[in-house]
Design a protein around this motif. Structure first.
Motif, short mmCIF file in Angstrom:
data_model
loop_
_atom_site.label_atom_id
_atom_site.label_comp_id
_atom_site.label_asym_id
_atom_site.label_seq_id
_atom_site.Cartn_x
_atom_site.Cartn_y
_atom_site.Cartn_z
N GLY A 46 0.82 -1.21 0.00
CA GLY A 46 0.00 0.00 0.00
C GLY A 46 0.85 1.25 0.00
O GLY A 46 0.53 2.24 -0.67
N GLY A 47 1.94 1.25 0.74
CA GLY A 47 2.84 2.40 0.71
C GLY A 47 3.45 2.60 -0.66
O GLY A 47 3.62 3.73 -1.11
N TRP A 48 3.80 1.52 -1.36
CA TRP A 48 4.30 1.63 -2.73
C TRP A 48 3.27 2.32 -3.64
O TRP A 48 3.62 3.21 -4.42
CB TRP A 48 4.61 0.23 -3.28
N PHE A 49 2.03 1.88 -3.55
CA PHE A 49 0.98 2.42 -4.42
C PHE A 49 0.76 3.92 -4.19
O PHE A 49 0.67 4.70 -5.14
CB PHE A 49 -0.32 1.65 -4.18
N LEU A 50 0.71 4.32 -2.93
CA LEU A 50 0.51 5.74 -2.64
C LEU A 50 1.70 6.57 -3.08
O LEU A 50 1.54 7.70 -3.57
CB LEU A 50 0.27 5.92 -1.13
N ALA A 51 2.90 6.04 -2.93
CA ALA A 51 4.09 6.78 -3.35
C ALA A 51 4.12 6.96 -4.86
O ALA A 51 4.50 8.02 -5.37
CB ALA A 51 5.35 6.07 -2.85
N ALA A 52 3.73 5.92 -5.59
CA ALA A 52 3.74 6.02 -7.06
C ALA A 52 2.64 6.95 -7.57
O ALA A 52 2.82 7.63 -8.58
CB ALA A 52 3.57 4.62 -7.67
N LYS A 53 1.50 7.03 -6.87
CA LYS A 53 0.39 7.87 -7.32
C LYS A 53 0.61 9.34 -7.01
O LYS A 53 0.11 10.22 -7.70
CB LYS A 53 -0.90 7.38 -6.66
N SER A 54 1.36 9.68 -6.00
CA SER A 54 1.54 11.06 -5.57
C SER A 54 2.40 11.83 -6.56
O SER A 54 3.32 11.29 -7.18
CB SER A 54 2.18 11.09 -4.18
N ASP A 55 2.05 13.17 -6.74
CA ASP A 55 2.85 14.05 -7.59
C ASP A 55 3.97 14.73 -6.83
O ASP A 55 4.77 15.46 -7.43
CB ASP A 55 1.94 15.14 -8.20
N ALA A 56 4.03 14.52 -5.53
CA ALA A 56 5.08 15.15 -4.72
C ALA A 56 6.43 14.52 -5.02
O ALA A 56 6.54 13.34 -5.40
CB ALA A 56 4.76 15.03 -3.24
N PRO A 57 7.52 15.28 -4.89
CA PRO A 57 8.86 14.71 -5.14
C PRO A 57 9.23 13.69 -4.05
O PRO A 57 8.69 13.68 -2.95
CB PRO A 57 9.77 15.93 -5.10
N GLY A 58 10.20 12.79 -4.36
CA GLY A 58 10.69 11.80 -3.41
C GLY A 58 9.93 10.50 -3.45
O GLY A 58 9.92 9.76 -2.45
N ALA A 59 9.28 10.17 -4.58
CA ALA A 59 8.51 8.92 -4.65
C ALA A 59 9.42 7.70 -4.56
O ALA A 59 9.10 6.70 -3.91
CB ALA A 59 7.70 8.89 -5.93
N GLY A 60 10.58 7.77 -5.21
CA GLY A 60 11.50 6.62 -5.17
C GLY A 60 12.02 6.34 -3.78
O GLY A 60 12.18 5.17 -3.38
N ARG A 61 12.30 7.41 -3.03
CA ARG A 61 12.79 7.21 -1.66
C ARG A 61 11.73 6.54 -0.79
O ARG A 61 12.04 5.68 0.05
CB ARG A 61 13.19 8.56 -1.08
N LYS A 62 10.46 6.91 -0.98
CA LYS A 62 9.39 6.29 -0.20
C LYS A 62 9.23 4.82 -0.55
O LYS A 62 8.98 3.98 0.33
CB LYS A 62 8.09 7.04 -0.45
N ILE A 63 9.36 4.49 -1.83
CA ILE A 63 9.26 3.08 -2.23
C ILE A 63 10.37 2.26 -1.59
O ILE A 63 10.17 1.13 -1.13
CB ILE A 63 9.28 2.97 -3.76
N LEU A 64 11.57 2.83 -1.53
CA LEU A 64 12.70 2.11 -0.93
C LEU A 64 12.49 1.89 0.56
O LEU A 64 12.91 0.87 1.12
CB LEU A 64 14.00 2.90 -1.18
N ARG A 65 11.83 2.83 1.22
CA ARG A 65 11.59 2.66 2.66
C ARG A 65 10.70 1.45 2.96
O ARG A 65 10.89 0.76 3.96
CB ARG A 65 10.92 3.92 3.22
N TRP A 66 9.70 1.25 2.11
CA TRP A 66 8.77 0.16 2.35
C TRP A 66 9.25 -1.19 1.81
O TRP A 66 8.62 -2.22 2.08
CB TRP A 66 7.41 0.48 1.71
N SER A 67 10.35 -1.25 1.09
CA SER A 67 10.80 -2.49 0.45
C SER A 67 11.15 -3.59 1.44
O SER A 67 10.87 -4.77 1.17
CB SER A 67 11.98 -2.21 -0.47
#
Length: 711
Positions: A46-67
């Motif tokens: 779920g964290g991956w999905f929200l990070a990919a959908k958001s237009d805010a910068p830092g989406a890749g960093r958020k995906i890495l946090r949840w990996s």
């Protein structure tokens, strides 16, 4: 170098969790530990999905946090579906790989705390070498200082709608006004969701000072949905609000969607100091639209008084003209002269002037139709009808035509006009006799031979070979006369017939009254013939609504009809201030007598002031020296029919109704009103005595109903 405590704890967690991931699914398949691990993995997805959908910068960093959570759940599910520890101890190898990756990458501690480092133990003070100042290395793409400053503000705002400032250009002579060129950060993506408020916030201006515009494709520069221009103009808008130009005022107050003429644009503004008028010429921006003008809103938008009868509108296709006069233009007096009233070769003469000073022409015959013309004059008492009679009759007399005038009651002006025309009378009986004689003239002229070939022809205006003159029959207060108890039915019937058959024999009918509708004497047949063969003139009908209704009743299409108020009055001061001081309103009204709406041939209504004929002076200057009369042949034929005599005489026996017989026994004359057709001119009606009539038409039915009134 000392390892931060959070990093050490995270590494310990990975080391202890790795054996659990390998052993728990194999030894305790139904253990709650497996469920907790899988739920944590679902949260990571779920964290991956929200990070990919958001237009805010830092989406890749958020995906890495949840990996780590997602990978741990994947290992747990894999170990639960393999036999034992899997081939080659695969479950243990996967858990060990997961722990090693987490030990080295440390996504939670390193990336969650990228801008904060806890203070370590203070090191032993050591002498510091002399600091060497080095210039920071700045990546320069050739942007100027204004563009770099704008980019800094834009980046601090989080790059709204994932856009990048390409260039900022300052407006000449302005301190804060500029235009910024934006493009989408990702190539091929359109700019979406960008608002004026999002652009105004980084630059600390009002959202109303920002205008977004598309970028046209130019040589050397891209355009399209991925590009956008933002015009930031706080200085210009402040000046525009305080001291706008004519174009800006029109755009903001008049041409706006809520203005008095939405969708319009000002062409130019001109001032005529001699005439005291300001012209605003405008047109619709879209050539396919029709002007929709609210004159009161236009006045408020332009800062003009809206109730002083000085502002008028003239529409011509997609263009229109607003005329703002210093004084009511139609309150001026235009004296009538013989030069203005003398018709030209096409039978046109000047009968008045419009608000713009243009002459308005009326006709004494229809040159294009080879026929006489009818006339329709409407207006309440003291509205200027008789004044218009005078100039119309003078023009007809100057053209060599014969004029008859009948009124319901005698008055000074009509009696004065009687001195310069062929015949004039002042009662309903006189009007009925004049219409009956004019109707008989149609039969007489239909048989009159023309001198050049001895044959009878239709009337041709301006033809010197015509053996008779055009006859114009005026009937003032026709509405009242048509409702007369004794002669009203004869007046209405003969008037209807004359409007239909009179033109081809050179006879025009000119009724005047206060209503053009059927229930007041104007039948639909009469009104249609008058409208098609004249230029109706509508004076003040008592109220703007009644005037507008009367004008629309004489037009084929519902064009915009000007308003004629009861009086023209310029606004003086503030009505609110006078009310607060308890002062009376100023009495500065000017009569609108003589102001009329003339319906032109194309159906357009023109507001004019008719020429003024002063009845207190000698009207001989307007009329020809000699009065025009019928020919001797016409008079002899009328005498044969018993229609040419002094029409002021009382009713002759059998003139309109058959005389009662001796055995009828009626002394009150009621039988006369039931009968008709006894006169010699054909102006009466057929007998409606006691015999039963066969009803075969609407007119027959109406006559049968009327015959029952004396039963």
């Amino acid at each position: 170098m000392t390892t931060p405590r959070s990093v050490a704890l995270e590494r310990l967690a990975y080391t202890l969790a790795a054996p659990v991931l390998a052993v728990a699914p194999n030894i305790y398949p139904d253990s709650p530990v497996n469920q907790v691990v899988q739920l944590a993995g679902a949260a990571g997805i779920g964290g991956w999905f929200l990070a990919a959908k958001s237009d805010a910068p830092g989406a890749g960093r958020k995906i890495l946090r949840w990996s780590p959570l997602v990978l741990a759940a994947a290992i747990d599910v894999t170990a639960g579906h393999t036999g034992g520890f899997g081939p080659y101890w695969m479950d243990g190898l996967l858990a060990a790989t997961w722990a090693a990756a987490g030990y080295l990458v440390m996504p939670f501690s390193r990336h969650a705390r990228r801008r904060h480092r806890p203070a370590l133990a203070a090191p032993v003070p050591q002498p510091t070498p002399a600091e060497v100042l080095e210039e920071p290395v700045v990546q320069d793409d050739g942007a100027d200082l204004l563009t770099r400053d704008a980019r800094m503000l834009w980046e601090q705002a989080g790059m709204p709608s994932r856009t990048h400032i390409v260039k900022a250009t300052r407006h000449p002579g302005q301190q804060h006004d500029m235009t910024i060129l934006l493009r989408a950060s990702e190539t091929g993506r359109p700019i979406t969701g960008l608002t004026e408020a999002a652009v105004a916030a980084p630059f600390a201006v009002h959202s109303g000072d920002v205008v977004l515009a598309e970028v046209a494709i130019q040589p050397g520069r891209q355009g399209g949905p991925g590009w956008l221009e933002a015009h930031i103009t706080p200085d210009a808008n402040q000046r525009r609000r305080k001291a706008p130009t004519d174009q800006e005022r029109w755009t903001d107050k008049v041409g706006s969607p809520k203005g008095g003429a939405p969708g319009s644009e000002l062409v130019h503004k001109t001032r005529d100091a001699v005439r005291g008028v300001t012209f605003y010429r405008a047109k619709m921006a879209d050539a396919t639209t029709t002007p929709r003008i609210d004159l009161a809103k236009v006045c408020r938008g332009l800062g003009l008084p809206e109730d002083d009868s000085c502002v008028f509108v003239l529409i011509d296709g997609i263009e229109f003209l607003i005329s703002a006069f210093d004084k009511p233009p139609l309150s001026a007096i235009f004296p009538a002269t013989r030069e203005l009233l003398t018709p030209d070769a096409k039978g046109m003469y000047v009968c008045g002037y419009t608000i713009t000073g243009q002459p308005v022409k009326n006709m004494v015959f229809q040159h294009d139709k080879n026929a006489a013309r009818h006339g329709l004059i409407l207006g309440v008492s003291r509205s200027g009808k008789t004044q218009f009679f005078a100039i119309d009759m003078a023009a007809m007399s100057l053209a060599g035509q014969v004029v008859w005038l009948s009124t319901v009651r005698k008055d000074e002006k009509t009696s004065t006009l009687g001195k310069y025309i062929d015949r004039q009378g002042s009662n309903a009986l006189w009007m009925a006799r004049s219409l009956r004689a004019a109707k008989a003239l149609c039969e007489i002229r239909a048989e009159m031979p023309w001198p050049h070939d001895g044959e009878a022809h239709d009337y041709k205006p301006g033809d010197a070979r015509c053996p008779y003159r055009q006859l114009n029959v005026f009937a003032d207060e026709f509405m009242t006369a048509a409702q007369d108890g004794d002669f009203g039915e004869f007046i209405q019937k003969d008037g209807d017939d004359l409007t239909v058959t009179g033109l081809k024999y050179g006879i025009g009918f000119n009724p005047a009254g206060q209503s053009p509708f059927a229930h007041n004497g104007f039948s639909t047949e009469m009104k249609d013939n008058l409208r098609q063969n004249s230029r109706p003139s509508i004076f003040n009908m008592g109220s703007p609504g009644a005037t507008r209704k009367a004008a629309e009743g004489t037009m084929e299409n519902a064009y915009a009809v000007p308003t004629i108020p009861a009086r023209y009055a310029q606004q003086e001061g503030s009505a609110i201030e006078r009310a607060m001081r308890g002062e009376a309103d100023p009495e500065n009204g000017v009569s609108t007598g003589g102001v009329a709406i003339m319906v032109m041939d194309n159906g357009r209504a023109v507001l004019m002031r008719s020429l003024y004929a002063d009845f207190d002076t000698d009207l001989a200057e307007l009329f020809p020296d000699d009065v025009n009369h019928l020919t001797d042949h016409e008079i002899r034929e009328l005498e044969k029919r018993g229609l040419w005599f002094d029409w002021n005489e009382p009713v002759r026996p059998g003139e309109f109704w058959p005389e009662p017989k001796d055995d009828d026994g009626d002394d009150d004359g009621s039988s006369r009103r039931r009968g008709g057709g006894g006169g010699k001119g054909g102006g009466g009606r057929g007998s409606k005595g006691g015999s039963r009539q066969e009803v075969v038409s609407a007119r027959k039915a109406l006559e049968a109903i009327k015959s029952l009134t004396d039963v």
